[in-house]
Design a protein around this motif. Structure first.
Motif, PDB file in Angstrom:
ATOM      1  N   ASP A 134     -85.527  29.861 -10.851  1.00 51.84           N
ATOM      2  CA  ASP A 134     -85.794  30.626 -12.077  1.00 51.84           C
ATOM      3  C   ASP A 134     -86.607  31.898 -11.776  1.00 51.84           C
ATOM      4  O   ASP A 134     -87.718  31.808 -11.270  1.00 51.84           O
ATOM      5  CB  ASP A 134     -86.587  29.721 -13.040  1.00 51.84           C
ATOM      6  CG  ASP A 134     -86.707  30.319 -14.431  1.00 51.84           C
ATOM      7  OD1 ASP A 134     -86.686  31.564 -14.560  1.00 51.84           O
ATOM      8  OD2 ASP A 134     -86.832  29.531 -15.385  1.00 51.84           O
ATOM      9  N   PRO A 135     -86.063  33.079 -12.095  1.00 54.68           N
ATOM     10  CA  PRO A 135     -86.799  34.325 -11.814  1.00 54.68           C
ATOM     11  C   PRO A 135     -88.170  34.373 -12.483  1.00 54.68           C
ATOM     12  O   PRO A 135     -89.073  35.043 -11.995  1.00 54.68           O
ATOM     13  CB  PRO A 135     -85.889  35.420 -12.393  1.00 54.68           C
ATOM     14  CG  PRO A 135     -84.545  34.799 -12.530  1.00 54.68           C
ATOM     15  CD  PRO A 135     -84.768  33.331 -12.723  1.00 54.68           C
ATOM     16  N   ARG A 136     -88.339  33.656 -13.584  1.00 55.58           N
ATOM     17  CA  ARG A 136     -89.633  33.693 -14.279  1.00 55.58           C
ATOM     18  C   ARG A 136     -90.730  33.032 -13.462  1.00 55.58           C
ATOM     19  O   ARG A 136     -91.914  33.321 -13.624  1.00 55.58           O
ATOM     20  CB  ARG A 136     -89.525  33.004 -15.649  1.00 55.58           C
ATOM     21  CG  ARG A 136     -88.710  33.812 -16.647  1.00 55.58           C
ATOM     22  CD  ARG A 136     -88.359  32.983 -17.870  1.00 55.58           C
ATOM     23  NE  ARG A 136     -87.490  31.858 -17.537  1.00 55.58           N
ATOM     24  CZ  ARG A 136     -86.930  31.059 -18.441  1.00 55.58           C
ATOM     25  NH1 ARG A 136     -87.166  31.261 -19.728  1.00 55.58           N
ATOM     26  NH2 ARG A 136     -86.153  30.063 -18.070  1.00 55.58           N
ATOM     27  N   THR A 137     -90.336  32.113 -12.573  1.00 50.85           N
ATOM     28  CA  THR A 137     -91.327  31.447 -11.723  1.00 50.85           C
ATOM     29  C   THR A 137     -91.804  32.383 -10.626  1.00 50.85           C
ATOM     30  O   THR A 137     -92.926  32.273 -10.157  1.00 50.85           O
ATOM     31  CB  THR A 137     -90.717  30.180 -11.074  1.00 50.85           C
ATOM     32  OG1 THR A 137     -90.095  29.418 -12.095  1.00 50.85           O
ATOM     33  CG2 THR A 137     -91.763  29.350 -10.365  1.00 50.85           C
ATOM     34  N   ALA A 138     -90.951  33.324 -10.224  1.00 51.63           N
ATOM     35  CA  ALA A 138     -91.265  34.266  -9.147  1.00 51.63           C
ATOM     36  C   ALA A 138     -91.680  33.526  -7.878  1.00 51.63           C
ATOM     37  O   ALA A 138     -92.719  33.790  -7.295  1.00 51.63           O
ATOM     38  CB  ALA A 138     -92.358  35.250  -9.578  1.00 51.63           C
ATOM     39  N   SER A 139     -90.850  32.563  -7.476  1.00 54.19           N
ATOM     40  CA  SER A 139     -91.161  31.798  -6.271  1.00 54.19           C
ATOM     41  C   SER A 139     -90.736  32.577  -5.035  1.00 54.19           C
ATOM     42  O   SER A 139     -89.603  33.031  -4.933  1.00 54.19           O
ATOM     43  CB  SER A 139     -90.423  30.459  -6.298  1.00 54.19           C
ATOM     44  OG  SER A 139     -90.494  29.856  -5.032  1.00 54.19           O
ATOM     45  N   GLN A 140     -91.670  32.717  -4.102  1.00 54.54           N
ATOM     46  CA  GLN A 140     -91.372  33.454  -2.870  1.00 54.54           C
ATOM     47  C   GLN A 140     -90.234  32.822  -2.098  1.00 54.54           C
ATOM     48  O   GLN A 140     -89.550  33.484  -1.341  1.00 54.54           O
ATOM     49  CB  GLN A 140     -92.601  33.461  -1.974  1.00 54.54           C
ATOM     50  CG  GLN A 140     -93.348  34.758  -1.992  1.00 54.54           C
ATOM     51  CD  GLN A 140     -94.351  34.825  -0.861  1.00 54.54           C
ATOM     52  OE1 GLN A 140     -93.993  34.844   0.304  1.00 54.54           O
ATOM     53  NE2 GLN A 140     -95.617  34.856  -1.213  1.00 54.54           N
ATOM     54  N   TYR A 141     -90.076  31.525  -2.250  1.00 54.26           N
ATOM     55  CA  TYR A 141     -89.049  30.833  -1.480  1.00 54.26           C
ATOM     56  C   TYR A 141     -87.780  30.585  -2.286  1.00 54.26           C
ATOM     57  O   TYR A 141     -86.976  29.732  -1.939  1.00 54.26           O
ATOM     58  CB  TYR A 141     -89.604  29.537  -0.879  1.00 54.26           C
ATOM     59  CG  TYR A 141     -90.349  29.801   0.400  1.00 54.26           C
ATOM     60  CD1 TYR A 141     -89.669  30.291   1.511  1.00 54.26           C
ATOM     61  CD2 TYR A 141     -91.710  29.599   0.500  1.00 54.26           C
ATOM     62  CE1 TYR A 141     -90.325  30.556   2.697  1.00 54.26           C
ATOM     63  CE2 TYR A 141     -92.382  29.863   1.688  1.00 54.26           C
ATOM     64  CZ  TYR A 141     -91.682  30.341   2.785  1.00 54.26           C
ATOM     65  OH  TYR A 141     -92.332  30.612   3.959  1.00 54.26           O
TER      66      TYR A 141
END
Lengths: 562, 308
Positions: free
Chosen positions: A289-296
């Motif tokens: 999910d782009p909203r989480t902005a997870s680096q991985y």
């Protein structure tokens, strides 16, 4: 004003004469523009950079200017390709050469030197499009050879680390990929004062910044997450992936290799709530999910889960569209204990990737309950692995205790792991001497003091490669011969033996000798061989430098003229 | 008096606003940001900026920040993602304050005593000993003293724990590492201040009146000599109770000091602002307290108008 044709002709003649004279000047060699290297400010890094600066000066007569700056500034300069050379490093995210080779494809976000090679791109694309492991490895070998020939980077060393272990510490498995240490099978034997209850006193070095597996990015957090969470699979003591080694007791793969159906074992979180397939679905969706902005997030894309790449590219501000798209993401709970993962194409790396931290499920009921505060305290975090967090005093200590609800609790011998968060390497060593720590790392400035200590372990290769990265937009370094010349002028062996002195190896190729070869077994690096010499090839380096600089029209330094 | 304090508080608030603004500007002027890391792709970087509202114009971020500051909300740390800066200060400050006050107690008390001893024995051997000691501890940085102590009293003799923060015995070494240089500074300061006062006419007058040596020292000299010391106590206390980065790192103490340096290194904006403002508030408050303390020490000083 009117000009006669004579005047025009005269002016033209003068102009041509001037141009000719200038052209003559241009044919003489230009002085070399400065080559600027970015360096962090730490003592160790300074010494390392100055050592190589000296090697290049001695062997090639090239002057490299070092510009010192803090870590964040260096990163920003790198990302903006505002450098000539930079000393950088990379640690593997998964056990496959791709984790290193993928960095240098043309559109890679990490390719700060802006090198581009069509054949190289084709090889990496081909490797991603085949499931034939032997073919993949052959592509990778060829890619390594192109890297050596074109030298957008010059590997310098494969890092090893030194540590002291008290003699009673047993069974810790250290891994260069994923979490650095596996404590599940650790135990003590012969601790003064007895081995019951069994415990370890270790130093974490710092506060774990983020214990939410969906967003976590650093090695310290990975260590704790690996100890407290089980994924679908947990690599066993031999590093193998087997059904039943984690939360998946078995799985089937469809004939077209695109659908994996995992049967989960009956297990619960440490608070007694059952672990369900839905926990996996929820967490994997959070990562993509782009909203989480997870680096991985890219690991999910790399795994090739259906529609992952599409969702990853969506606009984070359009929540409704994302929610809808997540329904199509190729991970589904068929029932409480059946998880089905659909891939876009067959992927031989898929199972290996599921051992990675971002694929570990966090307890959905707690993440929903605590939101941003999930994993902020010992009381707002869940465990499904061998250990659970018993106490956590921020910036001070974190205590793991055996998780009584763990499905494989009978094989966990340690009752407790006490972690201090001592940032100062010297203090940690003094605590080790005082018997307050069972393991201590030996930082490079203490190597000479502990060289002959009976507790010193053999150097442990941590899987990272450190290299010089060249900016191919630089007026001098855009020439492959010049880059290759510098790469040949580095004395890797002297650097490892005399500058680092910690058991690190001279890096003779990019992929370090810890990454396995899935086709032949053993180590991938064996196929590659020595592409960058351990000791400098001064003659060839000077010849290449002469050729390269002449092609560019620059003066050749005095030293390199013979 | 009341009006004076009100005016000082208004001035303090203005000072704090200037500090907040300057810090905000400086912080954003240095390159790099909290999320920059070796493995971060530009796409995700952008997403993080959006998530933390850092894609908005700076001026907007500034006003948002000021608004939260007024409400006492310092926001979430950008490095330790799930923790608020308020929590970090709440947990770290008491530890740093404990260590700092202990170091001040040791440093100032012994410093003043040594300073007095040196001044009274001017140019005799106790004076030289104090000067030598002071010189030594002013020159040797705290972390060197700390490392030596760790090795000698911790590893070699086994008398004291090398690090951690569990009880009184754990506080001895860090207190000394922090307090010894303070002691040296105070001793030198007190010595010169005393010597100056001892030279005054009123001291001679007191002596010629036949007051005992002790009375002269106690009633006329020390009380006047201590005045300049009170002035520097404000900033000193504020500086020490907010923690020392090096000493806290060395002794594994979970204080606030670590955050100052790390926050800047990590470009952890909320933490930089939070710790800076916290320190600024303390400093402003201490300065006010010092001025009020002045009236107690020196009856000649009256704040504001006599009618207040």
């Amino acid at each position: 004003m009117r000009h006669t044709w004579r005047q025009v002709a005269f002016v033209a003649a003068v102009a041509m004469a001037l141009a000719g004279a200038l052209g003559g000047v241009a044919l003489a060699a230009k002085p070399l523009p400065p080559i600027v290297m970015l360096s962090d400010t730490g003592d160790v890094v300074r010494t390392m950079n100055q050592a190589i600066q000296e090697m290049v000066r001695k062997n090639l007569g090239l002057e490299i200017q070092i510009e010192y700056m803090d870590f964040k500034t260096r990163l920003e300069r790198m990302r903006n390709s505002n450098f000539s050379v930079v000393f950088a490093g990379w640690g593997p995210d998964y056990d496959d050469p791709m984790t290193f080779l993928d960095l240098w494809v043309t559109d890679s976000a990490f390719n700060d030197g802006k090198w581009s090679n069509q054949r190289y791109d084709e090889l990496l694309a081909a490797a991603k499009n085949t499931t034939d492991q032997e073919k993949r490895m052959q592509y990778f070998v060829e890619a390594e050879k192109i890297l050596a020939q074109e030298a957008p980077i010059a590997p310098v060393y494969w890092r090893s680390r030194l540590s002291l272990y008290k003699p009673w510490v047993k069974g810790i498995i250290r891994r260069p990929v994923g979490a650095e240490a596996e404590y599940k099978w650790a135990y003590t034997q012969g601790r003064p004062g007895g081995d019951s209850p069994m415990y370890l006193n270790l130093n974490l070095g710092e506060e774990p910044p983020d214990l939410d597996p969906a967003t976590s990015t650093d090695t310290v957090s990975f260590l704790i997450l690996n100890a407290t969470l089980d994924g679908l699979v947990r690599k066993d003591a031999q590093g193998q992936i087997r059904p039943g080694s984690g939360l998946a007791e078995s799985w089937t793969v469809s004939p077209d290799q695109k659908v994996y159906t995992f049967k989960l074992r009956k297990a619960t979180w440490d608070d007694g709530t059952p672990i369900t397939a839905d926990d996996f679905v929820y967490q994997w969706r959070r990562v993509i999910d782009p909203r989480t902005a997870s680096q991985y997030q890219f690991m999910m894309e790399l795994a090739g889960i259906a529609n992952g790449s599409k969702i990853a590219k969506m606009d984070a501000k359009d929540g409704e569209a994302i929610d809808k798209a997540l329904e199509t993401f190729g991970v589904k709970a068929l029932d409480e204990r059946t998880l089905q993962v659909t891939l876009e194409k067959p992927n031989p790396l898929f199972l290996e990737l599921t051992t990675f931290i971002s694929f570990l499920p966090a307890p959905k009921h707690l993440v929903e309950k605590y939101g941003d505060k999930y994993a902020a305290e010992a009381s707002t975090i869940g465990a499904s692995g061998p250990f659970r967090i018993a106490e956590w005093k921020h910036q001070y200590e974190l205590v793991l205790e055996k998780n009584p609800k763990y499905w494989d609790a009978k094989n966990v011998k340690l009752q407790k792991i006490h972690f201090d968060m001592i940032t100062d390497a010297g203090t940690a060593l003094q605590m080790y001497e005082q018997g307050k720590l069972d393991i201590a790392g030996v930082a490079s400035r203490y190597v000479d003091v502990y060289r002959n200590h009976p507790d010193l372990q053999p150097p442990w290769p941590d899987g990272s490669t450190f290299y010089w990265e060249f900016n191919t937009l630089d007026p001098v370094l855009k020439n492959a011969k010049v880059r290759r010349a510098i790469a040949l002028a580095i004395d890797r062996k002297a650097f490892a033996d005399r500058v680092l002195r910690n058991g690190s190896y001279p890096a003779t190729s990019l992929t370090p000798p810890v990454i396995t070869d899935p086709a032949k077994g053993g180590i991938f690096q064996k196929r590659v061989g020595e592409l960058f010499p351990a000791t400098p090839d001064v003659k060839l380096a000077r010849q290449l430098l002469r050729e390269g600089l002449t092609e560019l029209g620059y003066e050749v330094p005095e030293v390199a003229r013979q | 008096m009341v009006r004076y304090i009100a005016r000082r508080i208004a001035l303090g608030v203005l000072t704090l606003w200037v500090i907040a603004t300057l810090t905000f500007v400086l912080m954003h002027a240095i390159p790099g940001d909290p999320f920059a890391s070796e493995k971060l792709t530009p796409q995700i970087h952008q997403l993080m900026l959006v998530k933390y509202g850092m894609d908005r114009p700076l001026i907007q971020q500034y006003f948002t920040y000021l608004g939260n500051l007024v409400r006492g909300d310092l926001g979430y740390s950008m490095r330790q993602m799930n923790r608020t800066v308020n929590d970090m200060i709440r947990e770290g400050f008491p530890v740093s304050a404990h260590l700092g006050l202990q170091a001040i107690a040791v440093g100032v008390t012994f410093g003043l005593v040594l300073g007095v001893i040196a001044a009274v024995n001017h140019n005799r051997w106790p004076d030289y000993v104090v000067i030598l000691l002071a010189l030594l501890f002013v020159s040797i940085p705290g972390f060197v003293v700390g490392a030596l102590m760790q090795y000698v009293f911790g590893v070699r003799l086994g008398w004291l724990p090398v690090a951690r923060w569990e009880g009184f015995v754990y506080t001895i070494m860090p207190t000394l590492a922090l307090g010894l240089s303070m002691m040296a500074g105070q001793a030198r300061f007190m010595r010169s201040s005393m010597l100056e006062v001892l030279d005054q006419d009123y001291v001679r007058t007191a002596e010629s009146k036949g007051l005992s040596r002790r009375e002269v020292l106690w009633r006329h000299t020390i009380r006047n000599a201590i005045l300049p010391i009170v002035t520097i106590m404000g900033p000193l206390v504020a500086g020490v109770v907010t923690g020392s980065f090096i000493i806290e790192s060395m002794f594994g103490i979970p204080g606030l000091g670590k955050y100052y340096v790390q926050s800047i290194y990590n470009r952890d904006y909320p933490l930089i602002m939070g710790t800076t403002m916290f320190y600024a508030v303390l400093l402003v408050a201490m300065m006010l307290l010092v001025d009020l303390a002045y009236t107690l020490v020196d009856p000649r000083i009256r704040l504001g108008k006599a009618s207040d």
